[in-house]
Structure formats: structure tokens, C-alpha cells
Design a protein around this motif. Structure first.
Motif, PDB file in Angstrom:
ATOM      1  N   VAL A  73      -4.720   2.915   0.603  1.00  0.00           N
ATOM      2  CA  VAL A  73      -5.673   1.874   0.225  1.00  0.00           C
ATOM      3  C   VAL A  73      -6.601   2.417  -0.863  1.00  0.00           C
ATOM      4  O   VAL A  73      -6.906   1.717  -1.828  1.00  0.00           O
ATOM      5  N   GLY A  74      -7.008   3.667  -0.710  1.00  0.00           N
ATOM      6  CA  GLY A  74      -7.864   4.279  -1.716  1.00  0.00           C
ATOM      7  C   GLY A  74      -7.213   4.312  -3.081  1.00  0.00           C
ATOM      8  O   GLY A  74      -7.833   3.988  -4.093  1.00  0.00           O
ATOM      9  N   ARG A  75      -5.946   4.690  -3.113  1.00  0.00           N
ATOM     10  CA  ARG A  75      -5.253   4.741  -4.401  1.00  0.00           C
ATOM     11  C   ARG A  75      -5.136   3.338  -4.998  1.00  0.00           C
ATOM     12  O   ARG A  75      -5.325   3.150  -6.201  1.00  0.00           O
ATOM     13  N   LEU A  76      -4.837   2.354  -4.155  1.00  0.00           N
ATOM     14  CA  LEU A  76      -4.719   0.985  -4.646  1.00  0.00           C
ATOM     15  C   LEU A  76      -6.049   0.497  -5.220  1.00  0.00           C
ATOM     16  O   LEU A  76      -6.076  -0.098  -6.298  1.00  0.00           O
ATOM     17  N   LEU A  77      -7.154   0.810  -4.557  1.00  0.00           N
ATOM     18  CA  LEU A  77      -8.467   0.343  -5.005  1.00  0.00           C
ATOM     19  C   LEU A  77      -9.007   1.103  -6.201  1.00  0.00           C
ATOM     20  O   LEU A  77      -9.601   0.505  -7.096  1.00  0.00           O
ATOM     21  N   VAL A  90       0.842  -1.196   0.000  1.00  0.00           N
ATOM     22  CA  VAL A  90       0.000   0.000   0.000  1.00  0.00           C
ATOM     23  C   VAL A  90       0.882   1.253   0.000  1.00  0.00           C
ATOM     24  O   VAL A  90       0.631   2.205  -0.745  1.00  0.00           O
ATOM     25  N   GLU A  91       1.933   1.240   0.810  1.00  0.00           N
ATOM     26  CA  GLU A  91       2.821   2.407   0.899  1.00  0.00           C
ATOM     27  C   GLU A  91       3.524   2.690  -0.430  1.00  0.00           C
ATOM     28  O   GLU A  91       3.547   3.825  -0.904  1.00  0.00           O
ATOM     29  N   VAL A  92       4.095   1.659  -1.038  1.00  0.00           N
ATOM     30  CA  VAL A  92       4.830   1.847  -2.290  1.00  0.00           C
ATOM     31  C   VAL A  92       3.873   2.232  -3.423  1.00  0.00           C
ATOM     32  O   VAL A  92       4.181   3.118  -4.223  1.00  0.00           O
ATOM     33  N   ALA A  93       2.717   1.586  -3.479  1.00  0.00           N
ATOM     34  CA  ALA A  93       1.734   1.929  -4.516  1.00  0.00           C
ATOM     35  C   ALA A  93       1.287   3.379  -4.369  1.00  0.00           C
ATOM     36  O   ALA A  93       1.113   4.083  -5.366  1.00  0.00           O
ATOM     37  N   PHE A  94       1.123   3.841  -3.141  1.00  0.00           N
ATOM     38  CA  PHE A  94       0.709   5.218  -2.903  1.00  0.00           C
ATOM     39  C   PHE A  94       1.806   6.196  -3.340  1.00  0.00           C
ATOM     40  O   PHE A  94       1.529   7.215  -3.961  1.00  0.00           O
ATOM     41  N   GLU A  95       3.054   5.872  -3.013  1.00  0.00           N
ATOM     42  CA  GLU A  95       4.172   6.771  -3.312  1.00  0.00           C
ATOM     43  C   GLU A  95       4.585   6.759  -4.781  1.00  0.00           C
ATOM     44  O   GLU A  95       4.890   7.804  -5.345  1.00  0.00           O
ATOM     45  N   ARG A  96       4.626   5.552  -5.382  1.00  0.00           N
ATOM     46  CA  ARG A  96       5.222   5.436  -6.722  1.00  0.00           C
ATOM     47  C   ARG A  96       4.349   4.766  -7.760  1.00  0.00           C
ATOM     48  O   ARG A  96       4.750   4.637  -8.908  1.00  0.00           O
ATOM     49  N   GLY A  97       3.192   4.284  -7.363  1.00  0.00           N
ATOM     50  CA  GLY A  97       2.312   3.607  -8.305  1.00  0.00           C
ATOM     51  C   GLY A  97       2.547   2.106  -8.339  1.00  0.00           C
ATOM     52  O   GLY A  97       3.581   1.610  -7.911  1.00  0.00           O
TER      53      GLY A  97
END
Length: 144
Positions: A133-137, A49-56
Motif C-alpha cells: 500500500v505504501g508503494r502504491l501511495l 497492491v501485490e502486483v504494483a509492489f512486485e512489478r510497479g
């Protein structure tokens, strides 16, 4: 020395927790180190979740996830066959978190319209509290 092979994915499902932490068919986690495995799984999911939020989501390599989680690739591959299987598990976990928030919020509402309003409000509040989590979803799921 006996050879160690991974159980088939369908065999492993019998002992793995579902995204919301429950084990299928009422089964308990493995006795030896079950809590350690669950902690490691949670660290991997948090790192994702952290990496997806920061870098996609495109930056989510096994190496990147493991580095952020502070776990080895060997540990990762002892739990997941491949990156795609893990990304699905991370997405499922995020959906389960959001679902839990909505279900709890609408539990007291009887009328359909109020359930919808309350559920949507709860979902938006959850996504506001958990932007990763929002960005991931919402954003990254399309590019995964």
C-alpha cells in the motif's frame, strides 16, 4: 431476451461501496450477491497492491490483475468501466486505509502538535506494516 447494459457510472455509484466499505447515503449493497461482489472487489484491490509492489504500476493490466485475483475479465468489467477507473478506486481504497489508521491514532490527542506527531507516527507505522500500500501511495501514484 432483454439486452443487458451497464448502468451509467453515476447510477452505479448509488450501490457501490466507498473505498472504506460504506455505501453512499446509507444505502445497502445490492441484496443478491452483494457480499460476493464485495469479496471480488476486495480480491481485485489486493491483487493490485501485490502486483504494483512486485512489478510497479506499469505492469497493472486488467489481465494481470484478474489473473492474480483469480477472477475473469468479465467480472472486472462488470464492476469497472476501464483500467483507469479501477486504478483510481484502488488508490482511493489505499488512502482510506491510511486515513483510518491516522484518525484512530489521533482520536485521543487534544493538542495540535501531539496530533501531528501521533498521526505521522501512525501513518509511518501503517506504511511499514503494509509496504505494498505504501508503494502504491508514495511511489507508484506518480507514475499511474
Amino acid at each position: 431476451m432483454p439486452s443487458r447494459t451497464k448502468p451509467a457510472p453515476e447510477d452505479r455509484r448509488d450501490t457501490q461501496a466507498t473505498p472504506n466499505g460504506h455505501h453512499p447515503a446509507g444505502k445497502s449493497p445490492p441484496r443478491e450477491g452483494g457480499h460476493v461482489i464485495e469479496m471480488q472487489r476486495r480480491r481485485l484491490l489486493t491483487a493490485t497492491v501485490e502486483v504494483a509492489f512486485e512489478r510497479g504500476v506499469q505492469a497493472l493490466t486488467v489481465a494481470t490483475i484478474c489473473e492474480r485475483a483469480g477472477l475473469s475479465r468479465k467480472t472486472f468489467y462488470s464492476m469497472y468501466e476501464e483500467r483507469e477507473e479501477f486504478l483510481l478506486a484502488a488508490f482511493d481504497d489505499a488512502v482510506a486505509q491510511a486515513r483510518q489508521e491516522v484518525v484512530q491514532a489521533v482520536a485521543g490527542e487534544r493538542r495540535w502538535r501531539e496530533r501531528v506527531r501521533t498521526g505521522l507516527s501512525a501513518l509511518l507505522a501503517f506504511l511499514d506494516r503494509e509496504p505494498g500500500v505504501g508503494r502504491l501511495l508514495v511511489v507508484e501514484a506518480l507514475g499511474a
